[in-house]
Write a protein that holds these residues in place. Sequence first.
Motif, PDB file in Angstrom:
ATOM      1  N   TYR A   7     -21.900  67.781  42.067  1.00 17.41           N
ATOM      2  CA  TYR A   7     -22.189  66.629  42.984  1.00 17.41           C
ATOM      3  C   TYR A   7     -22.195  65.225  42.057  1.00 17.41           C
ATOM      4  N   VAL A   8     -21.164  64.587  42.229  1.00 13.14           N
ATOM      5  CA  VAL A   8     -20.836  63.269  41.536  1.00 13.14           C
ATOM      6  C   VAL A   8     -20.252  62.100  42.587  1.00 13.14           C
ATOM      7  N   ASN A   9     -21.051  61.113  42.517  1.00 13.17           N
ATOM      8  CA  ASN A   9     -20.915  60.016  43.324  1.00 13.17           C
ATOM      9  C   ASN A   9     -20.802  60.230  44.781  1.00 13.17           C
ATOM     10  N   GLY A  10     -21.768  61.221  45.166  1.00 18.38           N
ATOM     11  CA  GLY A  10     -21.718  61.496  46.686  1.00 18.38           C
ATOM     12  C   GLY A  10     -20.708  62.596  46.990  1.00 18.38           C
ATOM     13  N   GLU A  11     -19.860  63.054  46.257  1.00 21.76           N
ATOM     14  CA  GLU A  11     -18.829  63.784  46.425  1.00 21.76           C
ATOM     15  C   GLU A  11     -18.938  65.401  45.943  1.00 21.76           C
ATOM     16  N   TRP A  12     -18.687  66.186  46.533  1.00 19.27           N
ATOM     17  CA  TRP A  12     -18.734  67.742  45.889  1.00 19.27           C
ATOM     18  C   TRP A  12     -17.325  67.953  45.016  1.00 19.27           C
ATOM     19  N   VAL A  13     -17.526  68.080  43.782  1.00 15.30           N
ATOM     20  CA  VAL A  13     -16.401  68.189  42.770  1.00 15.30           C
ATOM     21  C   VAL A  13     -16.065  69.341  42.328  1.00 15.30           C
ATOM     22  N   ASP A  14     -15.006  69.985  42.673  1.00 17.41           N
ATOM     23  CA  ASP A  14     -14.571  71.535  42.326  1.00 17.41           C
ATOM     24  C   ASP A  14     -13.795  71.305  40.939  1.00 17.41           C
ATOM     25  N   SER A  15     -13.607  72.370  40.404  1.00 20.28           N
ATOM     26  CA  SER A  15     -12.741  72.385  38.963  1.00 20.28           C
ATOM     27  C   SER A  15     -11.895  73.497  38.854  1.00 20.28           C
ATOM     28  N   GLU A  16     -10.929  73.694  38.408  1.00 24.69           N
ATOM     29  CA  GLU A  16     -10.289  75.118  38.303  1.00 24.69           C
ATOM     30  C   GLU A  16     -10.828  75.933  37.312  1.00 24.69           C
ATOM     31  N   HIS A  17     -11.652  75.252  36.347  1.00 22.31           N
ATOM     32  CA  HIS A  17     -12.611  76.192  35.626  1.00 22.31           C
ATOM     33  C   HIS A  17     -14.032  76.476  36.173  1.00 22.31           C
ATOM     34  N   LYS A  18     -14.179  77.675  36.058  1.00 26.39           N
ATOM     35  CA  LYS A  18     -15.634  78.182  36.713  1.00 26.39           C
ATOM     36  C   LYS A  18     -16.491  79.067  35.668  1.00 26.39           C
ATOM     37  N   PHE A  19     -17.547  79.287  36.002  1.00 24.38           N
ATOM     38  CA  PHE A  19     -18.077  80.127  35.276  1.00 24.38           C
ATOM     39  C   PHE A  19     -19.159  80.909  36.222  1.00 24.38           C
ATOM     40  N   ASP A  20     -19.784  82.248  35.607  1.00 24.41           N
ATOM     41  CA  ASP A  20     -20.389  83.095  36.632  1.00 24.41           C
ATOM     42  C   ASP A  20     -21.905  82.813  36.806  1.00 24.41           C
ATOM     43  N   VAL A  21     -22.410  82.883  37.512  1.00 22.64           N
ATOM     44  CA  VAL A  21     -23.917  82.902  37.787  1.00 22.64           C
ATOM     45  C   VAL A  21     -24.232  84.329  38.046  1.00 22.64           C
ATOM     46  N   LEU A  22     -24.897  85.076  37.130  1.00 18.40           N
ATOM     47  CA  LEU A  22     -25.311  86.510  37.565  1.00 18.40           C
ATOM     48  C   LEU A  22     -26.928  86.495  38.081  1.00 18.40           C
ATOM     49  N   ASN A  23     -27.119  87.659  38.891  1.00 18.09           N
ATOM     50  CA  ASN A  23     -28.333  88.115  39.249  1.00 18.09           C
ATOM     51  C   ASN A  23     -28.891  88.791  38.091  1.00 18.09           C
ATOM     52  N   PRO A  24     -30.038  88.296  37.442  1.00 15.58           N
ATOM     53  CA  PRO A  24     -30.517  89.024  36.336  1.00 15.58           C
ATOM     54  C   PRO A  24     -31.297  90.415  36.724  1.00 15.58           C
ATOM     55  N   ALA A  25     -31.460  90.471  38.091  1.00 13.85           N
ATOM     56  CA  ALA A  25     -32.239  91.927  38.414  1.00 13.85           C
ATOM     57  C   ALA A  25     -30.998  93.017  38.556  1.00 13.85           C
TER      58      ALA A  25
END
Length: 475
Positions: A7-25
């Motif tokens: 979230y930058v300057n009031g816009e939602w900013v996508d990127s071609e690079h991504k990373f995973d967020v994992l559920n630790p359970a």
Amino acid sequence: MLEHRGYVNGEWVDSEHKFDVLNPATGERVARVSNLSVQDCSAAIDAAYLAQKQYAKWTGKERSQLLRKFYDLIVEHADDLATILTAEMGKPWAEARGEILYGASFIEWFGEEAKRVYGEIIPGHQRDKRIVVLKQPVGVVGAITPWNFPNAMIARKLAPALAVGCSFVGRPAELTPLSALALAVLADRAGTPKGLVNIVPSLDSAGIGKELCSNEKVAKITFTGSTRVGKILMAQCAGTIKKMSLELGGNAPFMVFDDADIDKAVDGAMIAKFRNNGQTCVCANRIYVQAGIYDEFAGKLVARMKDLKLGDGLADDVDMGPLINEAAVEKVENHIEDATGKGAKVLLGGGRSDRGGTFFEPTILANVTSDMIVNREETFGPLAPLVRFKTEDEVLDLANSSEFGLAAYFYTKDIARVWRVAEALEVGMVGINTGHISTEVAPFGGVKLSGLGREGSHYGIDDFIEIKYLCMGDI
Ligand code: ADP
């Protein structure tokens, strides 16, 4: 609210690079999050710089109303925010919901305080002089936060910043960016002006940190995390002489004197040790028990710990979730192995839970001594080490023998001892006959290697303002 873009300057900013967020359970993927770059971060700083110039003109009441709207939205969506938090971080859902309300309490409190950032008039030093002190926002605030309180650590920094007229560029921990992004969704809905609040999720912690610390448009860095990283940031901020608030590591002593109410001390130890599975910077890390009550206290603590139920934080009636990752488990194992190798005895637990993954049994060690790692380093896990002591002087020496100085706790019924011990402890916060000290109305922070500055209370306002004095002559 499960937003995966920055979230930058009031816009939602996508990127071609991504990373995973994992559920630790479960180890399952919760989201693939945009991996923003250092360039995105500097764009966020530029936007925040411009937005702050306009926002500084708002009245206190206008800022207060914005924060009130933001607060109301957080409370309205507390259940969903808690679900996102548990999914990315692992703490039980009820505890996650508690964190959401705790974080929101800072937005509410500082929103109320936005109307009361008073300056001062000082009697002049000459007959024709008048002296006026203004309190003004520092400007752009850069915030770096850890994974253990993915919502509250952002909220605790964002609230005073917005209350006094600052803008905000935040980088949440890469393990838990979703709670911060969900807060940005609500800040946006509350009508926050474009660019005032920016959230930059990124895997590049060092690159983003360096940009925030070295960019001249950033006036202040506020950081919660390890002392190791705090030192790096402080060195990086030297070049531009930034204001800094640092909430760093702790190694809290928890002392129980012979004259204490033992049942209440056990209650307090359960909270101070096992909240967030031992993963808070104010967790009791060293439990000192006076010789006369040592066995009784240990027996009662073991009995209470046997009732703790481990599980997926999204299931019902769970007291403790998993640890955040494998490294966290290895650290607890290492502390136990070192202690037992030097003579400590396991009274309960002692290893990984048979639930697998990063679940770890609540563990209690007896006969712990000062030469063990568990006594010197923050464990950040469900490990309660018991140390026996004889006198008040002895335990004060032990308590103060740490390079850290965040929180301390003690239990006694003797009012004279309350004053003596509280005054002698080298820490920023003391829990006396209580294991729970965090609240938005009190100044949270530490001394020694535990950091600089305070969050919460009117002292927390001071960290985000600059004082300017006007000397008016010829009157
Ligand atoms: P913890 O042990 O709680 O993870 P850290 O200090 O390692 O504490 O991390 C706290 C935050 O600081 C996290 O958001 C992490 O990504 C970030 N961080 C880690 N290294 C750096 C760095 N060199 N510069 C800036 N931020 C960093």
